[in-house]
Design an enzyme around this catalytic site. Structure first.
Site, mmCIF file in Angstrom:
data_model
loop_
_atom_site.group_PDB
_atom_site.id
_atom_site.type_symbol
_atom_site.label_atom_id
_atom_site.label_comp_id
_atom_site.label_asym_id
_atom_site.label_seq_id
_atom_site.Cartn_x
_atom_site.Cartn_y
_atom_site.Cartn_z
ATOM 1 N N HIS A 61 -3.639 7.935 -0.079
ATOM 2 C CA HIS A 61 -3.026 6.915 0.787
ATOM 3 C C HIS A 61 -3.304 5.490 0.316
ATOM 4 O O HIS A 61 -2.512 4.579 0.611
ATOM 5 C CB HIS A 61 -3.529 7.100 2.223
ATOM 6 N N ASP A 76 14.501 3.357 2.572
ATOM 7 C CA ASP A 76 13.459 4.377 2.682
ATOM 8 C C ASP A 76 12.967 4.698 1.276
ATOM 9 O O ASP A 76 13.777 4.891 0.358
ATOM 10 C CB ASP A 76 14.004 5.637 3.353
ATOM 11 N N ASP A 120 -0.414 2.813 0.003
ATOM 12 C CA ASP A 120 -0.385 1.456 0.562
ATOM 13 C C ASP A 120 -0.003 0.427 -0.501
ATOM 14 O O ASP A 120 0.725 -0.538 -0.210
ATOM 15 C CB ASP A 120 -1.747 1.102 1.152
ATOM 16 N N GLU A 169 7.498 4.582 5.655
ATOM 17 C CA GLU A 169 8.091 4.042 4.428
ATOM 18 C C GLU A 169 9.482 3.479 4.657
ATOM 19 O O GLU A 169 10.257 3.306 3.718
ATOM 20 C CB GLU A 169 8.147 5.134 3.355
ATOM 21 N N ASN A 173 1.806 10.004 -1.700
ATOM 22 C CA ASN A 173 0.550 10.075 -0.939
ATOM 23 C C ASN A 173 -0.233 11.338 -1.263
ATOM 24 O O ASN A 173 -1.463 11.303 -1.417
ATOM 25 C CB ASN A 173 0.851 10.023 0.571
#
Length: 305
Positions: free
Chosen positions: A167, A154, A171, A200, A162
């Protein structure tokens, strides 16, 4: 009767015989002429009929040739259409295969998604339960039930990434983490499974690997991610950001006739529980560690003091 008269009569008879001969000859010639004329008429008629038959055959031949050319053209059209249909079928089959692959892969990272993972895991477990040897299993260990291990990763503080950068940068981080998992997992074999569970979270399945060796793999991946800054595109410039990951490791013995769903559930729940402890600050088993950026192996409740 006088001699003069006899001579005159003979002369007349001679003339008449000559005339009769000539008349007979003329009659014979007239009959021959008529016969020739009839024969000429017959031959002319036969010639005309032959010419008519020839013209009819020629016309029929032209009609037949036109029909054959039309059929040939039709056959070419059918052949071209068949080729087009075959090409269309090939393209459709290729597209179906691509869609099938896409339905099993995460489009952002290229790793398996949850569907691809759940389809491939039973195949790997089936081979493992039947005793198919793996490269990293010792010969002495083949007498024992084979192990399968799972590492759940994780990304730490991903929501903060973010929120701060957006975002699109998030990514980029996901793509780079997936790339480093693949790169650090070059020791991970073809039968091993790498997947993005969503968000994630990532999962790596290692058939034939026990808990300690899986921990070593997890630690190598954690270092590959955490030790080097990430260069991300922010506006028109590149910016370095620090990214770390946490990992939970679990192992399960695989025996013949064991339910694959049970193996999946145990691996998921136990690696998830270990991940929880990896992220937890001041975990009693980890001393005063602030939590995150570490690897923790699952311990059953009976193992925890």
């Amino acid at each position: 009767m006088s001699t003069l008269n006899i001579s005159s009569i003979l002369a007349v008879l001679a003339v008449m015989c000559a005339i009769l001969w000539l008349l007979r000859k003329q009659v014979a010639q007239d009959k021959a002429y008529e016969a020739l004329q009839k024969k000429y008429v017959i031959l002319t008629q036969q010639l005309r009929e032959a010419e008519e038959a020839r013209d009819s055959h020629k016309q029929n031949s032209l009609v037949l040739l036109a029909s054959l050319e039309a059929r040939s053209a039709g056959a070419r059209v059918v052949e071209d259409t068949s080729h087009d249909l075959v090409n269309q079928v090939d393209r459709l089959q290729q597209r179906i295969a691509e869609l099938e692959a896409e339905s099993r892969e995460d489009p952002l990272t290229g790793l398996l998604n949850r569907r691809g993972l759940t389809e491939r895991l039973p195949i790997v477990l089936g081979l493992l339960a039947r005793g198919v040897p793996t490269r990293n299993r010792a010969i002495a260990d083949r007498r024992r039930a084979p192990m399968v291990s799972a590492i759940m990763f994780d990304i730490d503080h991903f929501k903060g990434i973010n929120d701060r950068y957006g975002h699109m940068v998030g990514d980029q981080v996901l793509e780079e983490v997936a790339r480093r998992i693949r790169e650090a997992g070059k020791g991970v074999r073809s039968q091993d499974i790498m997947a993005r569970l969503g968000g994630e979270e990532f999962w790596v399945i290692l058939p034939g690997i026990d808990l300690e060796n899986a921990r070593i793999v997890a630690e190598g991946i954690r270092r590959a991610v955490s030790y080097y800054e990430f260069m991300v595109q922010i506006g028109d410039s590149l910016e370095a950001i620090k990214v770390t990951i946490s990992a939970g490791v679990a192992s399960v013995e695989v025996v013949p006739m064991m339910d694959h769903g049970t193996v999946y559930e145990r691996l998921y729940n136990e690696s998830d529980a270990a991940l929880y402890h990896a992220k937890r600050p001041d975990d009693p088993r980890m001393g005063n560690h602030p939590g995150r950026d570490r690897v923790v192996c699952y311990q059953s409740p009976t193992q925890v003091k």
